[in-house]
Enzyme design. Sequence first.
Site, mmCIF file in Angstrom:
data_model
loop_
_atom_site.group_PDB
_atom_site.id
_atom_site.type_symbol
_atom_site.label_atom_id
_atom_site.label_comp_id
_atom_site.label_asym_id
_atom_site.label_seq_id
_atom_site.Cartn_x
_atom_site.Cartn_y
_atom_site.Cartn_z
ATOM 1 N N GLU A 1 10.567 15.995 14.979
ATOM 2 C CA GLU A 1 11.061 15.957 13.606
ATOM 3 C C GLU A 1 10.311 17.056 12.839
ATOM 4 O OE1 GLU A 1 9.686 12.433 11.623
ATOM 5 O OE2 GLU A 1 11.573 12.207 10.554
ATOM 6 N N CYS B 1 13.734 11.240 6.324
ATOM 7 C CA CYS B 1 13.813 10.750 7.705
ATOM 8 C C CYS B 1 15.213 10.946 8.274
ATOM 9 C CB CYS B 1 13.421 9.287 7.754
ATOM 10 S SG CYS B 1 14.342 8.324 6.567
ATOM 11 N N GLU C 1 10.801 1.262 9.657
ATOM 12 C CA GLU C 1 11.703 2.384 9.346
ATOM 13 C C GLU C 1 10.926 3.638 9.703
ATOM 14 O OE1 GLU C 1 14.773 2.336 8.331
ATOM 15 O OE2 GLU C 1 15.063 0.277 7.670
ATOM 16 N N LYS D 1 0.868 -1.180 0.000
ATOM 17 C CA LYS D 1 0.000 0.000 0.000
ATOM 18 C C LYS D 1 0.906 1.231 0.000
ATOM 19 C CE LYS D 1 -1.473 2.829 2.856
ATOM 20 N NZ LYS D 1 -1.437 4.064 2.043
HETATM 21 P P1 NAP Z 1 2.740 8.273 8.010
HETATM 22 O O1 NAP Z 1 1.647 9.233 8.180
HETATM 23 O O2 NAP Z 1 3.052 7.358 9.125
HETATM 24 O O3 NAP Z 1 2.387 7.442 6.704
HETATM 25 C C1 NAP Z 1 3.206 6.413 6.220
HETATM 26 C C2 NAP Z 1 2.360 5.389 5.532
HETATM 27 O O4 NAP Z 1 1.469 4.824 6.483
HETATM 28 C C3 NAP Z 1 1.485 5.962 4.412
HETATM 29 O O5 NAP Z 1 1.357 5.012 3.386
HETATM 30 C C4 NAP Z 1 0.164 6.168 5.112
HETATM 31 O O6 NAP Z 1 -0.916 6.139 4.226
HETATM 32 C C5 NAP Z 1 0.145 4.957 6.019
HETATM 33 N N1 NAP Z 1 -0.740 5.049 7.157
HETATM 34 C C6 NAP Z 1 -1.037 6.138 7.893
HETATM 35 N N2 NAP Z 1 -1.913 5.790 8.875
HETATM 36 C C7 NAP Z 1 -2.162 4.462 8.748
HETATM 37 C C8 NAP Z 1 -2.976 3.513 9.436
HETATM 38 N N3 NAP Z 1 -3.714 3.855 10.479
HETATM 39 N N4 NAP Z 1 -2.997 2.236 8.996
HETATM 40 C C9 NAP Z 1 -2.258 1.861 7.944
HETATM 41 N N5 NAP Z 1 -1.457 2.703 7.251
HETATM 42 C C10 NAP Z 1 -1.403 3.986 7.663
HETATM 43 O O7 NAP Z 1 4.103 8.981 7.626
HETATM 44 P P2 NAP Z 1 4.347 10.029 6.468
HETATM 45 O O8 NAP Z 1 3.958 11.356 6.969
HETATM 46 O O9 NAP Z 1 3.753 9.563 5.196
HETATM 47 O O10 NAP Z 1 5.913 9.903 6.286
HETATM 48 C C11 NAP Z 1 6.798 10.669 6.984
HETATM 49 C C12 NAP Z 1 7.421 9.871 8.119
HETATM 50 O O11 NAP Z 1 8.081 8.738 7.596
HETATM 51 C C13 NAP Z 1 8.471 10.668 8.835
HETATM 52 O O12 NAP Z 1 8.360 10.459 10.221
HETATM 53 C C14 NAP Z 1 9.771 10.065 8.320
HETATM 54 O O13 NAP Z 1 10.850 10.220 9.193
HETATM 55 C C15 NAP Z 1 9.383 8.648 8.135
HETATM 56 N N6 NAP Z 1 10.290 7.978 7.196
HETATM 57 C C16 NAP Z 1 11.173 7.075 7.684
HETATM 58 C C17 NAP Z 1 12.069 6.467 6.830
HETATM 59 C C18 NAP Z 1 13.071 5.492 7.343
HETATM 60 O O14 NAP Z 1 13.661 4.788 6.534
HETATM 61 N N7 NAP Z 1 13.302 5.400 8.631
HETATM 62 C C19 NAP Z 1 12.048 6.766 5.469
HETATM 63 C C20 NAP Z 1 11.127 7.687 5.001
HETATM 64 C C21 NAP Z 1 10.241 8.286 5.883
HETATM 65 P P3 NAP Z 1 -1.449 7.477 3.503
HETATM 66 O O15 NAP Z 1 -0.246 8.292 3.129
HETATM 67 O O16 NAP Z 1 -2.186 6.949 2.343
HETATM 68 O O17 NAP Z 1 -2.295 8.183 4.505
#
Ligand code: NAP
Length: 494
Positions: free
Chosen positions: A398, A301, A267, A192
């Site tokens: 962050e 990230c 991650e 997804k």
């Molecule tokens: P996010 O809100 O947690 O979303 C990540 C993914 O999870 C998206 O596909 C989102 O779907 C999905 N999601 C959200 N709520 C969910 C739920 N209740 N059930 C199932 N899936 C759910 O994070 P983001 O804002 O997109 O990404 C930024 C974050 O990712 C930052 O904290 C960054 O540091 C972290 N990140 C970490 C790494 C690493 O390698 N450590 C790499 C890149 C990013 P939708 O977008 O469709 O809502």
Amino acid sequence: MTADRDDTLTERARLALARPDLLRERAYVDGAWLDGEAVIEVTNPATGRVLGRIPDLGREAALAAVAAADRAQADWARRTAKERATVLRRWFELINVHIDDLARLMTAEQGKPLAEARGEVAYAAAFLEWFAEEGRRAYGDLIPGHQGDKRLLVMKQAVGVVAAITPWNFPAAMITRKVGPALAAGCTVVLKPSELTPFSALALAALGEEAGVPPGVFSVVTGRPGPIGEVMTDDPRVAKFTFTGSTGVGKLLAARCMGTVKRVSLELGGNAPFIVLDDADLDAAVEGAIASKFRNTGQTCVCANRFLVHDRVYDAFAERLAARAATLRIGDGLEGPTDQGPLINAAALAKARGHVDDALGLGARLLTGGEVLPAPGAFFSPAVLRDVPARALLNREETFGPVAGLIRVADEAEAVRVANDTRAGLAAYVYTRDASRCWRMAEGLRYGMVGLNTGLVSTEVAPFGGVKESGLGREGSRYGLDEYLDTKLINWSV
Ligand code: NAP
């Protein structure tokens, strides 16, 4: 409605894809391209215009994808590693053939400058190439027996069906970093992608299909996260759940996975310290800071989140970083060379501005930038602030935006103490010319990755991942393959 359609036509014309069919507005499940009754609009954050629509699929489609992955897994795992590698290699080559189209699609849906998008597509493809090769080396062990009649064999086997959820900030690389090792190991994957950036994922699926990835081996289910995520975390046929995204969501989903005791890789978010010591090469430190802080408009990230600068070089570093940040060209990546694209949406803009306001309210000084630029587009001018107190949001959360806040530190020991004072532990950076200091800092920092005199740490050949609340497991490198392999003992009495 007509205005919306015109907007989308404008966006499509600007894309100018050599292969327009790579923009897919359908999900890909069990080798078939699916429509949905409801749709989700995908907006270009640089223009605010609708780029396209994807099906808003839910539980039924997720269950169908899991069932297909379950059916396909045994056959896929039975192929030799070389046969799987041949398919992955073809996929890698096709991505490179279509790199310009994939980069343009990514810039349009995510906003990053075209050169960065091109770099990400190449990086994404590199995971398929690396794991095509590494999958052939999933060696086991032969252990000397503990009793005279015993022979102990250890074999590595594919974990099974993998469910993957990926974020919007790296719409292609976060996918291939999971799918490459999973498929190489003999697993099948249901993905997804973020609903904000699904077109890169769907274009990858289209090229995977052309490369010969069999139906069910890789499916992409588009839609709102809740119902799809529930299937992925609850269904007992899913053996492994892998997530890249925010720490909060990752924790919730990982906890759910324990209902069926899945293997889990996470991650998650970071809060990276960028440490500049008094013997650092300041020009190199400024360039490293620009790369680490402002790449992808501060939305990575591993982005530097806190600048811990030695008292003796503080003023000089602050001045040079601000001057350099002010030279970054802001704009729509499809309209000419840029260094900074838009933020992903209005919420991200509000967070960046909120962090600046909070720091200013606590006595910090703004040296450059920090402005929300006029619409259309979610643009924000790269900000540098000095004298940011430890309690400012900039230091505790962050930011995920182009805001650099500087803290003064007295010495190496204080730098390590402040750097480690967080629940995050993804990446840290240190600039110093002293080799002994390099060792001490690298060993003292509680992070999964440490950049010494470099602002960029990731490559497909090295392990990527965090400690503490930044994650579990590693992606990339030979360690990344282990995440998709189970270790089985055969205790054989002869
Ligand atoms: P996010 O809100 O947690 O979303 C990540 C993914 O999870 C998206 O596909 C989102 O779907 C999905 N999601 C959200 N709520 C969910 C739920 N209740 N059930 C199932 N899936 C759910 O994070 P983001 O804002 O997109 O990404 C930024 C974050 O990712 C930052 O904290 C960054 O540091 C972290 N990140 C970490 C790494 C690493 O390698 N450590 C790499 C890149 C990013 P939708 O977008 O469709 O809502």
